[in-house]
Design a protein around this motif. Structure first.
Motif, PDB file in Angstrom:
ATOM      1  N   ILE A 156      -8.546   4.451   5.087  1.00  0.00           N
ATOM      2  CA  ILE A 156      -7.693   3.536   4.307  1.00  0.00           C
ATOM      3  C   ILE A 156      -8.148   3.950   2.817  1.00  0.00           C
ATOM      4  O   ILE A 156      -9.340   3.488   2.428  1.00  0.00           O
ATOM      5  N   ILE A 157      -7.191   4.540   2.089  1.00  0.00           N
ATOM      6  CA  ILE A 157      -7.398   4.915   1.033  1.00  0.00           C
ATOM      7  C   ILE A 157      -6.285   4.200  -0.025  1.00  0.00           C
ATOM      8  O   ILE A 157      -5.428   3.715   0.664  1.00  0.00           O
ATOM      9  N   GLY A 158      -6.498   4.261  -1.308  1.00  0.00           N
ATOM     10  CA  GLY A 158      -5.772   3.734  -2.384  1.00  0.00           C
ATOM     11  C   GLY A 158      -5.169   4.472  -3.297  1.00  0.00           C
ATOM     12  O   GLY A 158      -5.890   5.527  -3.780  1.00  0.00           O
ATOM     13  N   THR A 159      -4.212   3.978  -4.329  1.00  0.00           N
ATOM     14  CA  THR A 159      -3.932   4.823  -5.399  1.00  0.00           C
ATOM     15  C   THR A 159      -4.668   4.151  -6.418  1.00  0.00           C
ATOM     16  O   THR A 159      -4.558   4.695  -7.879  1.00  0.00           O
ATOM     17  N   ASP A 160      -5.496   3.421  -6.424  1.00  0.00           N
ATOM     18  CA  ASP A 160      -6.731   2.950  -7.431  1.00  0.00           C
ATOM     19  C   ASP A 160      -7.343   1.961  -6.812  1.00  0.00           C
ATOM     20  O   ASP A 160      -7.732   1.760  -5.823  1.00  0.00           O
ATOM     21  N   CYS A 161      -8.239   1.442  -7.688  1.00  0.00           N
ATOM     22  CA  CYS A 161      -9.428   0.600  -7.577  1.00  0.00           C
ATOM     23  C   CYS A 161      -9.050  -0.712  -6.976  1.00  0.00           C
ATOM     24  O   CYS A 161      -7.883  -1.129  -7.726  1.00  0.00           O
ATOM     25  N   ALA A 162      -9.904  -1.622  -6.540  1.00  0.00           N
ATOM     26  CA  ALA A 162      -9.387  -2.896  -6.329  1.00  0.00           C
ATOM     27  C   ALA A 162      -8.077  -3.335  -6.065  1.00  0.00           C
ATOM     28  O   ALA A 162      -7.559  -4.101  -6.469  1.00  0.00           O
ATOM     29  N   LEU A 163      -7.694  -2.613  -4.853  1.00  0.00           N
ATOM     30  CA  LEU A 163      -6.579  -2.799  -4.244  1.00  0.00           C
ATOM     31  C   LEU A 163      -6.540  -3.703  -3.108  1.00  0.00           C
ATOM     32  O   LEU A 163      -5.403  -4.101  -2.439  1.00  0.00           O
ATOM     33  N   GLY A 164      -7.619  -3.721  -2.560  1.00  0.00           N
ATOM     34  CA  GLY A 164      -7.762  -4.495  -1.107  1.00  0.00           C
ATOM     35  C   GLY A 164      -7.805  -3.418   0.199  1.00  0.00           C
ATOM     36  O   GLY A 164      -7.389  -3.683   1.304  1.00  0.00           O
ATOM     37  N   LYS A 165      -8.656  -2.433  -0.192  1.00  0.00           N
ATOM     38  CA  LYS A 165      -8.631  -1.243   0.776  1.00  0.00           C
ATOM     39  C   LYS A 165      -9.459  -1.650   1.778  1.00  0.00           C
ATOM     40  O   LYS A 165      -9.209  -1.664   3.069  1.00  0.00           O
ATOM     41  N   LYS A 257      -7.655  12.686  10.026  1.00  0.00           N
ATOM     42  CA  LYS A 257      -6.137  13.327   9.799  1.00  0.00           C
ATOM     43  C   LYS A 257      -5.159  12.345   9.696  1.00  0.00           C
ATOM     44  O   LYS A 257      -4.021  12.871   9.373  1.00  0.00           O
ATOM     45  N   SER A 258      -5.575  11.141   9.653  1.00  0.00           N
ATOM     46  CA  SER A 258      -4.519  10.070   9.421  1.00  0.00           C
ATOM     47  C   SER A 258      -4.734   9.054   8.336  1.00  0.00           C
ATOM     48  O   SER A 258      -6.037   8.805   8.067  1.00  0.00           O
ATOM     49  N   VAL A 259      -3.928   8.534   7.538  1.00  0.00           N
ATOM     50  CA  VAL A 259      -4.206   7.809   6.328  1.00  0.00           C
ATOM     51  C   VAL A 259      -3.196   6.786   6.504  1.00  0.00           C
ATOM     52  O   VAL A 259      -1.972   6.679   6.739  1.00  0.00           O
ATOM     53  N   ILE A 260      -3.799   5.366   6.081  1.00  0.00           N
ATOM     54  CA  ILE A 260      -3.101   4.178   5.417  1.00  0.00           C
ATOM     55  C   ILE A 260      -3.370   4.180   4.259  1.00  0.00           C
ATOM     56  O   ILE A 260      -4.465   3.789   3.564  1.00  0.00           O
ATOM     57  N   LEU A 261      -2.262   4.107   3.246  1.00  0.00           N
ATOM     58  CA  LEU A 261      -2.526   4.090   1.919  1.00  0.00           C
ATOM     59  C   LEU A 261      -1.976   2.972   1.253  1.00  0.00           C
ATOM     60  O   LEU A 261      -1.047   2.267   1.547  1.00  0.00           O
ATOM     61  N   VAL A 262      -2.910   2.324   0.451  1.00  0.00           N
ATOM     62  CA  VAL A 262      -2.789   1.085  -0.193  1.00  0.00           C
ATOM     63  C   VAL A 262      -2.454   1.182  -1.484  1.00  0.00           C
ATOM     64  O   VAL A 262      -2.894   1.913  -2.509  1.00  0.00           O
TER      65      VAL A 262
END
Length: 351
Positions: A156-165, A257-262
Motif C-alpha cells: 500500500i504505497i502513495g503518491t505523497d506523505c500523510a495520505l492514509g496509507k 508484485k501488487s500495489v494499491i496506490l493511495v
C-alpha cells in the motif's frame, strides 16, 4: 490492555496528529480513553476526526484527562523531522509528575534528555522511545529467501506523505479478514506498532544497509507464524517525494508484485510545499510502478478538500480511466477490492 491518553498539543485537526488519528480509529495494544488538546477540548475525538462517535473525550490539560483513569500517556503527533513541537514537552513533564508512563514515537528521544530522564526516575515512570534504533547485532541483512515465498504480497504505497496509507491498509486488511481470508500487515512506522502490529520494523529508524533485510525478515517471520493467505506492506512517504523517497524497497526487496496506490486528487505539490515540486500524474506513477516490476490493482482516494460530490466524481472518472477498483476508504467499505485480492490469494484459501 493499558488505558492511554494521547497528546496532540493543538494539532488534532492537522496531518501532524496522524498518530493520534490512527489510534483513535483502531488500536489493539492500547485502549484510548482520552485526548489532550487545548485547542479542541470539549469534543468527542471520533466526531471531530471523521464524524463517528467513539466516546473518547478531548481534554484541555493532562490533569483534566486523569478523570479517564489512564495508565499511560502517548505522544500522538508525528512532526516533520520528528522533534517536539512548541511547549509539548511541558505536557510530557506534567504527565510524568502525575505518574503516567510515557510512550514517545518521535525521533526526539525523551530518555536522552537529562531533565526528563531524572524527572521520570524520581516519579517511578517508564519512558519508552519506540524509535530508538536497534543495535546493529539485532539487524538483518537481505538474504533473497523472500523470492521463494508463495504468499501474495501487496504494497500500500502513495503518491505523497500523510495520505492514509496505513489507514487504508488496515481497512482493507480488516475487510479481507471479515471475508474469511487470513490477512496480515507488516508495519513500517511508529503508529503501526502502537496500533498493535506484531510483525514489522520502523523504516526511518533503521540503518539504510538493513532496511531491505529488516523488511524481508519481518515478512518471513509473519509467514512462519501465521501462514497467511495475503500479506500487506504499509508504505511510507512516496516513490518520488524529494524529502524522503521511499517505496521501491517494498516492491523490490519485499517482492510485492501488487500495489494499491493511495492518491489525493486535489493535492498539487508534495506535502503542500510548492518549492518541493509538483506531484507527478497518476498515470506516470502507475507506469513507474510497472517499470519496477509490479502492478497497480486498485487506487484509494484521499479526498482532502473534496466535497462528497467531488469525491464521487473523482471515483467515477478514475474508474473509467484506469479500469481498477477505486476506493473511498472514509466514505464506504473497501469490499469492492476483495474480488481482485481473492484472485491473488493462495488457491487453498478460497472455499
Amino acid at each position: 490492555m493499558q488505558r492511554a491518553i494521547l497528546l496532540t498539543h493543538g494539532l488534532f485537526k492537522t496531518d501532524q496528529a496522524k498518530t493520534a488519528h490512527g489510534l483513535i480509529r483502531e488500536s489493539l495494544r492500547y485502549q484510548i480513553v482520552g485526548v489532550v488538546d487545548h485547542q479542541h477540548h470539549g469534543n468527542d475525538a471520533g466526531i471531530l476526526l471523521d464524524g463517528t462517535p467513539r466516546n473518547i473525550p478531548i481534554y484541555a490539560t493532562v490533569r483534566d484527562a486523569l478523570q479517564s483513569k489512564p495508565d499511560v500517556c502517548i505522544v500522538g503527533v508525528a512532526t516533520v523531522g520528528g522533534m517536539f513541537p512548541g511547549t509539548l514537552l511541558n505536557e510530557v513533564k506534567e504527565a510524568i509528575q502525575l505518574h503516567l508512563d510515557i510512550i514517545n514515537g518521535l525521533h526526539d528521544y525523551l530518555s536522552a534528555k537529562p531533565e526528563i530522564a531524572k524527572l521520570a526516575q524520581d516519579h517511578g515512570v517508564t519512558l519508552l522511545d519506540i524509535r530508538i534504533p536497534k543495535k546493529i547485532q539485532e539487524l538483518h541483512f537481505w538474504t533473497g529467501k523472500i523470492l521463494q515465498l508463495q504468499t501474495p504480497i501487496i504494497a500500500i504505497i502513495g503518491t505523497d506523505c500523510a495520505l492514509g496509507k496505513r489507514t487504508t491498509a488496515r481497512f482493507i486488511m480488516n475487510a479481507c479478514n471479515d471475508a474469511g481470508l487470513n490477512t496480515q500487515m507488516i508495519y513500517t512506522g511508529q503508529t503501526g506498532w502502537l496500533q498493535g502490529g506484531k510483525y514489522g520494523f520502523i523504516v526511518d529508524s533503521t540503518l539504510n544497509d538493513f532496511v531491505s533485510g529488516e523488511l524481508e525478515y519481518a515478512i518471513l517471520q509473519c509467514q512462519a507464524a501465521t501462514n497467511p493467505d495475503i500479506i500487506f506492506l504499509e508504505g511510507q512517504s512516496a516513490l518520488r517525494n524529494p524529502s524522503g523517497p521511499c517505496g521501491a524497497e517494498l516492491l523490490i526487496s519485499g517482492n510485492a508484485k501488487s500495489v494499491i496506490l493511495v492518491h489525493a486528487p486535489k493535492r498539487i505539490n508534495y506535502e503542500h510545499e510548492k518549492s518541493w515540486g509538483a506531484i507527478p500524474t497518476l498515470e506516470s506513477e502507475i507506469a513507474l510502478i510497472r517499470l519496477l516490476g509490479s502492478t497497480v490493482i486498485g487506487i484509494a482516494l484521499n479526498t482532502e478538500s473534496c466535497s462528497t460530490v467531488e469525491a464521487r466524481a473523482f471515483q467515477q472518472e478514475y474508474q473509467q480511466k484506469f479500469n481498477v477498483p477505486i476506493l473511498l476508504p472514509l466514505y464506504e467499505s473497501c469490499e469492492k477490492i476483495l474480488p481482485v485480492i481473492k484472485k491473488l490469494a493462495k488457491p487453498t484459501s478460497i472455499a
